[in-house]
Design a protein around this motif. Structure first.
Motif, PDB file in Angstrom:
ATOM      1  N   MET A 115      -4.336   0.232  10.645  1.00  0.00           N
ATOM      2  CA  MET A 115      -4.423   1.465   9.861  1.00  0.00           C
ATOM      3  C   MET A 115      -3.213   2.353  10.099  1.00  0.00           C
ATOM      4  O   MET A 115      -2.850   3.155   9.264  1.00  0.00           O
ATOM      5  N   ARG A 116      -2.632   2.220  11.290  1.00  0.00           N
ATOM      6  CA  ARG A 116      -1.491   3.066  11.619  1.00  0.00           C
ATOM      7  C   ARG A 116      -0.158   2.384  11.363  1.00  0.00           C
ATOM      8  O   ARG A 116       0.907   2.959  11.593  1.00  0.00           O
ATOM      9  N   LEU A 117      -0.225   1.150  10.888  1.00  0.00           N
ATOM     10  CA  LEU A 117       0.998   0.382  10.685  1.00  0.00           C
ATOM     11  C   LEU A 117       1.658   0.718   9.353  1.00  0.00           C
ATOM     12  O   LEU A 117       2.873   0.688   9.219  1.00  0.00           O
ATOM     13  N   GLY A 118       0.825   1.088   8.375  1.00  0.00           N
ATOM     14  CA  GLY A 118       1.350   1.331   7.038  1.00  0.00           C
ATOM     15  C   GLY A 118       2.199   2.588   6.988  1.00  0.00           C
ATOM     16  O   GLY A 118       2.376   3.281   7.983  1.00  0.00           O
ATOM     17  N   GLU A 119       2.733   2.873   5.819  1.00  0.00           N
ATOM     18  CA  GLU A 119       3.524   4.086   5.661  1.00  0.00           C
ATOM     19  C   GLU A 119       2.587   5.284   5.675  1.00  0.00           C
ATOM     20  O   GLU A 119       1.637   5.355   4.908  1.00  0.00           O
ATOM     21  N   GLY A 120       2.859   6.240   6.549  1.00  0.00           N
ATOM     22  CA  GLY A 120       2.029   7.435   6.616  1.00  0.00           C
ATOM     23  C   GLY A 120       0.711   7.154   7.297  1.00  0.00           C
ATOM     24  O   GLY A 120       0.448   6.039   7.730  1.00  0.00           O
ATOM     25  N   ASP A 121      -0.135   8.172   7.383  1.00  0.00           N
ATOM     26  CA  ASP A 121      -1.418   8.005   8.043  1.00  0.00           C
ATOM     27  C   ASP A 121      -2.512   7.878   6.995  1.00  0.00           C
ATOM     28  O   ASP A 121      -2.284   8.091   5.804  1.00  0.00           O
ATOM     29  N   PRO A 122      -3.742   7.510   7.436  1.00  0.00           N
ATOM     30  CA  PRO A 122      -4.824   7.272   6.474  1.00  0.00           C
ATOM     31  C   PRO A 122      -5.104   8.476   5.576  1.00  0.00           C
ATOM     32  O   PRO A 122      -5.488   8.308   4.414  1.00  0.00           O
ATOM     33  N   ALA A 123      -4.903   9.693   6.107  1.00  0.00           N
ATOM     34  CA  ALA A 123      -5.214  10.877   5.299  1.00  0.00           C
ATOM     35  C   ALA A 123      -4.293  10.961   4.087  1.00  0.00           C
ATOM     36  O   ALA A 123      -4.693  11.386   3.005  1.00  0.00           O
ATOM     37  N   GLN A 124      -3.061  10.527   4.283  1.00  0.00           N
ATOM     38  CA  GLN A 124      -2.073  10.619   3.218  1.00  0.00           C
ATOM     39  C   GLN A 124      -2.486   9.845   1.968  1.00  0.00           C
ATOM     40  O   GLN A 124      -2.174  10.234   0.856  1.00  0.00           O
ATOM     41  N   HIS A 125      -3.205   8.720   2.202  1.00  0.00           N
ATOM     42  CA  HIS A 125      -3.602   7.881   1.075  1.00  0.00           C
ATOM     43  C   HIS A 125      -4.691   8.546   0.239  1.00  0.00           C
ATOM     44  O   HIS A 125      -4.867   8.226  -0.919  1.00  0.00           O
ATOM     45  N   LEU A 126      -5.447   9.463   0.872  1.00  0.00           N
ATOM     46  CA  LEU A 126      -6.598  10.038   0.181  1.00  0.00           C
ATOM     47  C   LEU A 126      -6.216  11.237  -0.667  1.00  0.00           C
ATOM     48  O   LEU A 126      -6.969  11.645  -1.540  1.00  0.00           O
ATOM     49  N   VAL A 127      -5.048  11.798  -0.401  1.00  0.00           N
ATOM     50  CA  VAL A 127      -4.657  13.016  -1.109  1.00  0.00           C
ATOM     51  C   VAL A 127      -4.041  12.649  -2.453  1.00  0.00           C
ATOM     52  O   VAL A 127      -3.286  11.682  -2.561  1.00  0.00           O
ATOM     53  N   ASP A 128      -4.407  13.433  -3.467  1.00  0.00           N
ATOM     54  CA  ASP A 128      -3.826  13.234  -4.785  1.00  0.00           C
ATOM     55  C   ASP A 128      -2.512  14.010  -4.866  1.00  0.00           C
ATOM     56  O   ASP A 128      -2.486  15.216  -5.076  1.00  0.00           O
ATOM     57  N   TRP A 129      -1.388  13.310  -4.654  1.00  0.00           N
ATOM     58  CA  TRP A 129      -0.094  13.992  -4.576  1.00  0.00           C
ATOM     59  C   TRP A 129       0.469  14.360  -5.941  1.00  0.00           C
ATOM     60  O   TRP A 129       1.501  14.999  -6.045  1.00  0.00           O
ATOM     61  N   GLU A 130      -0.236  13.965  -6.996  1.00  0.00           N
ATOM     62  CA  GLU A 130       0.252  14.266  -8.341  1.00  0.00           C
ATOM     63  C   GLU A 130       0.061  15.745  -8.684  1.00  0.00           C
ATOM     64  O   GLU A 130       0.766  16.299  -9.504  1.00  0.00           O
ATOM     65  N   GLN A 131      -0.950  16.358  -8.036  1.00  0.00           N
ATOM     66  CA  GLN A 131      -1.251  17.761  -8.368  1.00  0.00           C
ATOM     67  C   GLN A 131      -0.189  18.692  -7.770  1.00  0.00           C
ATOM     68  O   GLN A 131       0.840  18.248  -7.265  1.00  0.00           O
ATOM     69  N   ASP A 132      -0.473  19.989  -7.839  1.00  0.00           N
ATOM     70  CA  ASP A 132       0.402  21.018  -7.282  1.00  0.00           C
ATOM     71  C   ASP A 132       0.693  20.722  -5.815  1.00  0.00           C
ATOM     72  O   ASP A 132      -0.216  20.450  -5.026  1.00  0.00           O
TER      73      ASP A 132
END
Lengths: 310, 334
Positions: A27-44
Motif C-alpha cells: 500500500m505504501r509502495l505506490g505513488e503517494g499514500d492511500p488517502a491520495q487515491h480517495l480524493v477527487d483532485w478534479e475539483q477546486d
C-alpha cells in the motif's frame, strides 16, 4: 498424524501473516499514500487539499508506521477491510453473490478436468502409442500452450458466432456456463491427463501388476483395483499445484465472458483503483490458495501411508 | 516413431564413423529426423526474433496507420478463394458469420485490417518486438537473480539457506499472477514495469534457485570437486569454475521453456488491459480489441492468438530439444 496436520496448519497461518504484511507494505509502495487515491483532485484545489488532510488524519496515516501496521493487522484479522471506493459499501458486502458465481463455474471446471482428464490419462497409459494416446498427448501440450483467453475467443467465434448454439457472454442460464467452464478446465485437464498417464505407466511396470495378471485376474480388475490406487497418488499432488492454474483460468474466463464472479470484481477494482476491494480479494485468494495446498497435503498424507510425518 | 525414413540407414552409419568431422555427424539425416521438432521450434523462434528486430522493414505497412474507410477488410487471401463463399450478408445480419468475402478491390493487409483499418499482419510483426523484448529481458532477469541467490545459498548454507528457502516456499504459496495484478492497481504499467514484475514477482527465479542449490549440493561431494579442493582451489573458484558450469544445462533448459510462460503472462496482462501502453502494438491487446467486434470480423481475433500459440509451442519444442542435447541423463524422461 495430528501433529503433522497441526504443523502444516501453523505453516499456513505464517504464510497468511506474511501476505497480510506484504499487503501493508504494498500500500505504501505506490505513488503517494492511500488517502491520495480517495480524493477527487478534479475539483477546486483548496477543497481537495482540505479533504485530503481530513482523510489523512481519519485513516490514521499521521501515526507512526508501527502503530499503523498494528491497526492494519487488527483490522485484517477482524475482517474490517474498509468501504469500497466505487460502490460505497463495506468491501465484504460485494462478495456474496460473486463467490457463488465463481464457485459454480470453478466447480464445473474442476469436475470437467477430473472427469475427463483422469480417464483420458488412464486410457492413454493403457493404450500406449495408440491413436488415443497420441491424441491425448497432443491435446495436453496444446491445452497448456494455447492461452486460455484465445481459447475463449475461439469458442465464442465457433459456437457463439458461426454455429449460434451458445450465448457469447453473461451468466443467466445454464447455457451461459458451458463455454466458461470448458475454457477454465482446459489447462487443468491437460495437466491431469499428463500426470495420470505418467503415474499409471510407472505403476503398470511394477511386479505386482504382473503378479496380478499371472494370477489370472481380468484387465479391468487389475486396472481398477491394483493400478489405479497407486497410479493416481501423483494426481493428488498435482491438485495442489493446480490451484494457481485454476485462479489464472478464473480471471481470464470471467473477463472474456463477463462472468460476474470474484475474478471480474478483482480486475474491475484494479482498473478503478478500488484499493480496499483489491486488498480484500488479494487476501481472500491467498487464503484460499494456502488452504488449498494444506488440504492437498493432508489428503496426500492420508492416502499414501508411505509419507512419513516429519 | 523416431525411426529414420528408410533408405537413409547407410548414411547414418557413414556419419557415425569417427573419421568424419563432428558437425557432419550432427547434420546426419538421422539426427535431423530425431530432432525435427526442436529444429522447427528453434527456426520459428529465430524467425520471431528476426521479426522483432527488423519489424519496420519486414512489416512494410505502418502498424498504427488509421484508415477508417478500410475498417474490417477481409484478408486478401480471401480473394484467392472465391469458391468458399460469395454470400452477401443481408441488412442487419452478422457479418462475421461470413467466413470469406472476396473483394477484388481489396489490396489492404494480407491478414485483413482491424477496427481502425490498421494492417493486422504489420501489427503482428511489430507485436513480436514487444513480446520478445519482454520475454527475453524478464527471463534473463529472473535467471540472473536465481543464479545469484542459488549460489549464495549453496555457498554460505546454514541460516541464509533456511531463510531463502522459506521465502521461496512462501512465494510459491500465492499465485504470482494475483500479486502482479494487485500491484498493477497502483503502479503505472509500462514495458519496464512489466519486465520487472514478471521477472521478479513472477517467481521464475525460484525454480532457478532450487536447481542451482540442488545441483550444487549434489556436486559438492563429487571426486573432481574434492580433487580441486585438494589442489588448493578457493571456495569461490570451485563454486564458479567447477560447480556452476555443471548446473547450466538444466538452467538453460528451464529458462527456454520459461520463455513461453513469460510470453503468455505478457500477452495475458495486455489482454486484460494492464500490460504494455495502448500505443504499442501487442498481441494481447489486439485480441481484446478484436473481441469487441467478434460479431463483425473473425480475423483480428484469430491471427494474434495463433501467433502466441506458435511462439509458446516453439519454446516448448526448443526446450525439449535442448534438454536432450545438453543433458543426456534426462533423455527420454518424458
Amino acid at each position: 498424524m495430528t501433529r503433522y496436520i497441526v504443523r502444516r496448519s501453523l505453516q499456513a497461518v505464517v504464510v497468511i501473516y506474511l501476505v497480510v504484511t506484504l499487503v501493508f507494505f504494498l500500500m505504501r509502495l505506490g505513488e503517494g499514500d492511500p488517502a491520495q487515491h480517495l480524493v477527487d483532485w478534479e475539483q477546486d484545489y483548496e477543497a481537495a487539499l482540505e479533504q485530503y488532510r481530513d482523510l489523512y488524519v481519519a485513516m490514521g496515516l499521521a501515526r507512526p508506521v508501527v502503530v499503523q501496521y498494528g491497526i492494519h493487522l487488527y483490522r485484517t484479522f477482524t475482517g474490517q477491510f474498509g468501504d469500497s471506493t466505487i460502490f460505497n459499501v463495506p468491501a465484504w458486502q460485494l462478495l456474496g453473490e460473486r463467490i457463488v458465481k465463481t464457485s459454480q463455474m470453478g466447480g464445473a471446471a474442476l469436475l470437467l478436468s477430473v472427469g475427463i482428464g483422469i480417464p483420458l490419462g488412464i486410457i492413454s497409459a493403457l493404450r500406449r502409442g495408440s491413436v488415443v494416446d497420441t491424441g491425448a498427448t497432443t491435446f495436453s501440450v496444446l491445452g497448456l500452450t494455447i492461452p486460455n483467453f484465445w481459447q475463449a475467443l475461439l469458442m465464442i467465434l465457433i459456437f457463439g458466432v458461426w454455429l449460434r448454439w451458445l450465448p457469447i457472454y453473461g451468466a443467466d442460464t445454464w447455457k451461459h456456463m458451458i463455454m466458461p467452464s470448458i475454457v477454465a478446465s482446459s489447462a487443468l485437464m491437460a495437466t491431469m491427463s499428463r500426470f495420470t498417464r505418467s503415474g499409471m505407466l510407472e505403476v503398470l511396470r511394477q511386479d505386482y501388476i504382473r503378479t496380478a495378471a499371472s494370477k489370472g485376474l481380468g484387465p479391468s480388475v487389475i486396472v481398477v483395483r491394483h493400478a489405479m490406487r497407486n497410479g493416481l497418488i501423483s494426481v493428488i499432488t498435482l491438485l495442489g499445484a493446480a490451484v494457481p492454474l485454476f485462479w489464472s483460468g478464473v480471471f481470464f474466463v470471467e473477463y472474456v465472458f463477463a462472468w460476474p464472479g470474484v475474478g471480474l470484481l478483482f480486475l474491475n477494482s484494479i482498473n478503478q483503483q478500488d484499493l480496499p476491494v483489491v486488498f480484500m480479494l488479494l487476501l481472500l485468494i491467498s487464503v484460499a490458495t494456502v488452504f488449498g495446498y494444506l488440504l492437498v497435503d493432508i489428503i496426500y498424507a492420508l492416502v499414501d501411508p508411505r509419507i512419513r510425518f516429519r | 516413431m523416431n525411426t529414420p525414413p528408410s533408405g537413409q540407414a547407410g548414411a547414418v552409419r557413414l556419419s557415425q564413423m569417427a573419421s568424419l568431422p563432428r558437425w557432419m555427424r550432427w547434420v546426419s539425416p538421422r539426427r535431423l529426423w530425431v530432432n525435427r521438432l526442436g529444429i522447427v521450434g528453434g527456426g520459428i523462434f529465430l524467425l520471431f526474433i528476426f521479426c522483432g528486430i527488423f519489424a519496420p522493414w519486414v512489416a512494410g505497412a505502418d502498424p498504427n496507420e488509421v484508415s477508417l474507410q478500410d475498417r474490417f477488410k477481409y484478408p486478401t487471401f480471401c480473394n484467392a478463394l472465391p469458391w468458399v463463399s460469395t454470400y452477401e450478408p443481408g441488412e442487419g445480419e452478422i457479418v462475421g458469420a461470413v467466413f470469406c468475402h472476396p473483394d477484388p478491390e481489396n489490396r489492404k493487409g494480407p491478414l485483413g485490417t482491424d477496427k481502425l483499418g490498421r494492417d493486422v499482419l504489420s501489427r503482428l510483426i511489430h507485436g513480436a518486438r514487444i513480446a520478445m523484448i519482454v520475454a527475453l529481458s524478464a527471463s534473463a532477469l529472473s535467471g540472473v537473480i536465481g543464479i545469484s541467490i542459488g549460489i549464495a545459498t549453496a555457498y554460505y548454507g546454514g541460516f541464509i539457506d533456511d531463510v531463502i528457502m522459506r521465502i521461496a516456499d512462501t512465494w510459491d504459496a500465492v499465485p504470482p499472477l494475483v500479486i502482479i495484478l494487485a500491484l498493477l492497481a497502483f503502479i503505472p504499467g509500462g514495458v519496464v514495469t512489466l519486465i520487472l514484475l514478471i521477472g521478479i514477482v513472477g517467481g521464475g527465479w525460484i525454480g532457478t534457485v532450487r536447481i542451482v542449490r540442488g545441483e550444487s549440493l549434489s556436486l559438492r561431494g563429487r571426486d573432481y570437486v574434492l580433487a580441486a579442493q585438494a589442489m588448493g582451489a578457493s571456495d569461490r573458484r570451485i563454486m564458479f569454475r567447477h560447480i556452476l558450469p555443471n548446473t547450466m544445462a538444466p538452467i538453460i533448459v528451464g529458462k527456454t521453456m520459461g520463455i513461453g510462460g513469460v510470453i503468455l503472462a505478457e500477452s495475458g496482462l495486455s489482454f486484460l488491459g494492464l500490460g504494455v501502453p495502448p500505443d504499442v502494438p501487442s498481441w494481447g491487446r489486439m485480441l481484446t480489441e478484436a473481441q469487441e467486434f467478434i460479431l463483425v470480423a473473425w480475423w483480428p481475433s484469430i491471427f494474434p492468438g495463433l501467433v502466441i500459440t506458435l511462439v509458446v509451442l516453439s519454446t516448448v519444442f526448443m526446450g525439449d530439444w535442448l534438454r536432450d542435447t545438453l543433458d543426456p541423463r534426462l533423455r527420454g524422461s518424458r
